[in-house]
Design a protein around this motif. Structure first.
Motif, PDB file in Angstrom:
ATOM      1  N   HIS A   1       0.840  -1.188   0.000  1.00 31.26           N
ATOM      2  CA  HIS A   1       0.000   0.000   0.000  1.00 31.26           C
ATOM      3  C   HIS A   1       0.878   1.242   0.000  1.00 31.26           C
ATOM      4  N   GLY A   2       0.271   2.373  -0.323  1.00 32.16           N
ATOM      5  CA  GLY A   2       1.022   3.620  -0.362  1.00 32.16           C
ATOM      6  C   GLY A   2       0.629   4.454  -1.567  1.00 32.16           C
ATOM      7  N   TRP A   3       1.529   5.345  -1.985  1.00 36.69           N
ATOM      8  CA  TRP A   3       1.276   6.270  -3.082  1.00 36.69           C
ATOM      9  C   TRP A   3       1.830   5.716  -4.384  1.00 36.69           C
ATOM     10  N   TYR A   4       0.976   5.735  -5.419  1.00 36.31           N
ATOM     11  CA  TYR A   4       1.363   5.247  -6.744  1.00 36.31           C
ATOM     12  C   TYR A   4       1.216   6.378  -7.760  1.00 36.31           C
ATOM     13  N   ARG A   5       1.956   6.218  -8.833  1.00 37.36           N
ATOM     14  CA  ARG A   5       2.017   7.290  -9.835  1.00 37.36           C
ATOM     15  C   ARG A   5       1.986   6.707 -11.238  1.00 37.36           C
ATOM     16  N   SER A   6       1.134   7.279 -12.069  1.00 35.62           N
ATOM     17  CA  SER A   6       1.028   6.886 -13.469  1.00 35.62           C
ATOM     18  C   SER A   6       1.516   8.044 -14.333  1.00 35.62           C
ATOM     19  N   HIS A   7       2.589   7.794 -15.081  1.00 32.40           N
ATOM     20  CA  HIS A   7       3.214   8.830 -15.918  1.00 32.40           C
ATOM     21  C   HIS A   7       3.142   8.367 -17.372  1.00 32.40           C
ATOM     22  N   GLN A   8       2.433   9.138 -18.220  1.00 34.91           N
ATOM     23  CA  GLN A   8       2.244   8.744 -19.609  1.00 34.91           C
ATOM     24  C   GLN A   8       2.721   9.835 -20.559  1.00 34.91           C
TER      25      GLN A   8
END
Length: 230
Positions: free
Chosen positions: A183-190
């Motif tokens: 768990h925690g912070w996720y990031r999607s970079h496109q």
């Protein structure tokens, strides 16, 4: 519609007239030409109602979602621009499917030939600056665990094709993360490219992945049982 001629007399009997009785499943009682016009109008009204329902559903999903972090990371010469991106639900809980909705506009026409470089990051700690804003650099504390090339129009069929000056909505439904995902912070970079492989835009989004309701209590109970058995 089937029709049947019947004779109806009024008073005085010398004034008969012929009416056309219609038996229409649609419930539209009109002459054939008028019935076709009314059915066309009814279909048009139905389409408008469906559009209105879809718009209301989208607005509700946006309004009920909490604020995910987002930025348009396009270069100065970018021609594909993003207004926002939201996660539904927000935050994402264990076992939930996530829908990501992006809104934007394009300066140029694009067909079905957009590609994208997709990177997924996880942040174990120190994800934010002292003022609460996220750290947008793509180095530590962000750890990249996925980098892939995507067919943008295949992954976001509602995004393509695009007309110059027009707004667009890109919607993508993600499968639940595997059970052991931390768990925690996720990031999607496109990063998006046109048919000539030129970079035309960039979208960057951060969302939180948390435990489901009751999950922590269940884990504590399981740990307690294991301790007693040792």
């Amino acid at each position: 519609c089937s029709s049947q001629r019947i004779l109806i007399s009024t008073r005085p009997p010398s004034l008969p007239f012929v009416l056309l009785r219609r038996q229409c499943q649609t419930g539209i009682c009109a002459f054939p030409q008028e019935g076709a016009e009314l059915r066309g109008k009814e279909k048009a009204r139905k389409r408008e109602r469906m559009k209105a329902v879809a718009l209301i559903s989208l607005l509700l999903s946006v309004l009920t979602a909490e604020a995910s972090f987002f930025r348009d990371c396009g270069k100065e010469d970018a021609t594909l621009h993003f207004h926002d991106a939201v996660s539904v639900p927000d935050p994402v809980h264990t076992g939930e499917r996530q829908t990501v909705i992006k809104h934007g506009w394009t300066e140029l026409d694009h067909g079905q030939d957009l590609t994208g470089e997709f990177s997924q990051f996880w942040c174990p700690m120190d994800c934010f600056n002292a003022d609460g804003s996220p750290r947008w650099e793509t180095s530590l504390p962000w750890v990249r665990f996925i980098k892939a090339q995507l067919d943008v129009c295949k992954e976001n069929s509602d995004m393509c094709p695009m007309k110059a000056g027009a707004n667009f909505t890109a919607t993508h439904l993600h499968s639940p993360l595997i059970k052991l995902t931390p768990h925690g912070w996720y990031r999607s970079h496109q990063v998006f490219h046109d048919s000539q492989k030129k970079e035309i835009g960039c979208a960057d989004m951060i969302f939180e992945y948390v435990k489901a309701e009751g999950e922590e209590e269940a884990e504590e109970e399981s740990e307690s049982r294991e301790t007693l058995l040792q």
